[in-house]
Design an enzyme around this catalytic site. Structure first.
Site, PDB file in Angstrom:
ATOM      1  N   LYS A 185     -14.080  -7.188  -7.118  1.00 41.84           N
ATOM      2  CA  LYS A 185     -13.533  -5.884  -7.472  1.00 41.84           C
ATOM      3  C   LYS A 185     -12.113  -5.756  -6.925  1.00 41.84           C
ATOM      4  O   LYS A 185     -11.670  -6.551  -6.091  1.00 41.84           O
ATOM      5  CB  LYS A 185     -14.419  -4.769  -6.905  1.00 41.84           C
ATOM      6  N   TYR A 223      15.116   4.436   8.929  1.00 43.24           N
ATOM      7  CA  TYR A 223      15.064   5.890   8.864  1.00 43.24           C
ATOM      8  C   TYR A 223      14.621   6.512  10.188  1.00 43.24           C
ATOM      9  O   TYR A 223      13.653   6.059  10.811  1.00 43.24           O
ATOM     10  CB  TYR A 223      14.102   6.337   7.763  1.00 43.24           C
TER      11      TYR A 223
END
Length: 389
Positions: free
Chosen positions: A45, A281
């Protein structure tokens, strides 16, 4: 400030190398834990936990997996259409919502999971349209509290209705199954409690006439540590890809498993900066003195967890480097401590660890998450490169 020059023929921006020999070896290791007659389902999956569903499915089948598992029916249908698998390899999918592609799944010979009456009614209608019986596995909620039918009256109703549909030729009850909540926590009391409930619920169904091909409850941690939970089939997920289900169960090497994915990138820039220079940042990192910074061209858009800012580890030029400051959408910096590898030099975020690189578990700890998430979230713009196909 000075900047090292880019070397000729530098590697691509980034790559996730998938070692299919390692995956095949993991399948063989897991199969060796099983009693004769117990089959192994390779769970592919979420695009094979980020490794690529089709190549991993093929490799798992080559190594002896006889079942494949997906979450959604669309994943399963794509496997059946594209993987070129032998006809006797069974594919099961278990996460359904109303209006799903039941008829297509029936026509493709998929095993579909049913947890409630609404799903059973949709299966019956789709089987009538398809003109052939559905392969249905009834899921029991033995204590996880997610999908699955509750024990007691709900289970009795579902089993009875499924048997009626089987007698009418609309379906074949091919499996009875469930899922553990805490199998990755050795000795957790819920493990024994769930096994007791599973025995009771399967016994009820079989007493009423259900004759399943398989009964299964074991996920990766139960496959590794709970032989009493193996029944007719085990579902190997994260262990297939060479990661340990949890640190409490030991390292991959403790179980004879090898991580399949190695994630690396080419440094986009190496430059000298003075002390006191803010990085990324918010300037959450400031250089402690004159140093060199390396720019790794991967970010949270590629699946690198922002929560690993200032903590994630990268192997560059033979040394572990720590993420300097915040991980941005497309890039992050590492403090190279004055070393000056060339632009284009390899930065290895994680791999098996035997080359000195960090592992997915190291990144999981840095981000406060689990290894499953680290490999599964690696984004689509990072090319998968398959070796040992």
């Amino acid at each position: 400030m000075s900047e090292t020059t880019a070397r000729q023929g530098a590697a691509v921006r980034a790559r996730a190398e998938i070692d299919l020999d390692a995956l095949r070896s993991n399948v063989r290791t897991l199969r060796a834990l099983l009693a004769p007659g117990t089959a192994l389902m390779a769970v592919v999956k979420a695009d094979g936990y980020g490794h690529g569903a089709v190549p991993c499915a093929r490799a798992a089948v080559q190594a002896g997996a006889t079942w494949l598992g997906t979450a959604t029916p669309h994943e399963a249908l794509a496997l059946r259409a594209d993987a070129g698998l032998p006809d006797d390899v069974r594919i099961m999918c278990w996460l359904w919502t109303p209006g799903g592609p039941w008829q297509e799944a029936i026509e493709a010979g998929l095993d579909v999971s049913v947890s409630g009456m609404w799903a059973l009614r949709e299966v019956e209608d789709a089987a009538r349209r398809a003109g052939r019986p559905a392969r249905v596995q009834l899921k029991a909620d033995t204590g996880l509290g997610r999908n699955g039918c509750q024990p007691g009256p709900d289970w009795h109703e579902l089993v009875g209705a499924a048997l009626d549909a089987e007698r009418a030729g609309l379906l074949r009850i091919t499996g009875l199954w469930s899922h553990f909540a805490c199998a990755d926590e050795p000795g957790h009391p819920s493990i024994a409690a769930q096994l007791t409930v599973f025995r009771e619920m399967t016994a009820y169904a079989e007493e009423r006439g259900v004759r399943p091909e398989v009964r299964h409850i074991a996920n990766s941690p139960a496959t590794l540590t709970l032989p009493e939970a193996h029944y007719d089939l085990v579902r190997a997920g994260i262990a297939l890809y060479g990661l340990s289900p949890s640190p409490e169960l030991g390292t991959p090497a403790d179980h004879g498993l090898r991580p399949v994915m190695t994630l690396s990138a080419s440094l986009a820039l190496v430059k000298r900066v003075p002390g006191g220079h803010g990085v990324s940042y918010g300037h959450r990192y400031t250089t402690p003195g004159d140093t060199t910074l390396g720019l790794v061209p991967l970010g949270y858009a590629d699946g690198i967890p922002r929560h690993a800012s200032s903590n994630g580890l990268v192997l560059v030029d033979g040394k572990w480097r720590t993420v300097a400051g915040r991980i941005a959408m497309d890039q992050f910096a590492v403090d190279l401590g004055g070393d000056e590898p060339p632009a284009g030099a390899e930065a290895v975020l994680f791999g098996p660890g035997d080359g000195g690189e960090p592992t997915a578990e190291d990144w999981a700890q840095a981000a406060g998450t689990i290894g499953y998430e680290i490999v599964t979230r690696v984004g689509a713009r990072v090319p998968r490169v398959y070796v040992n196909e």
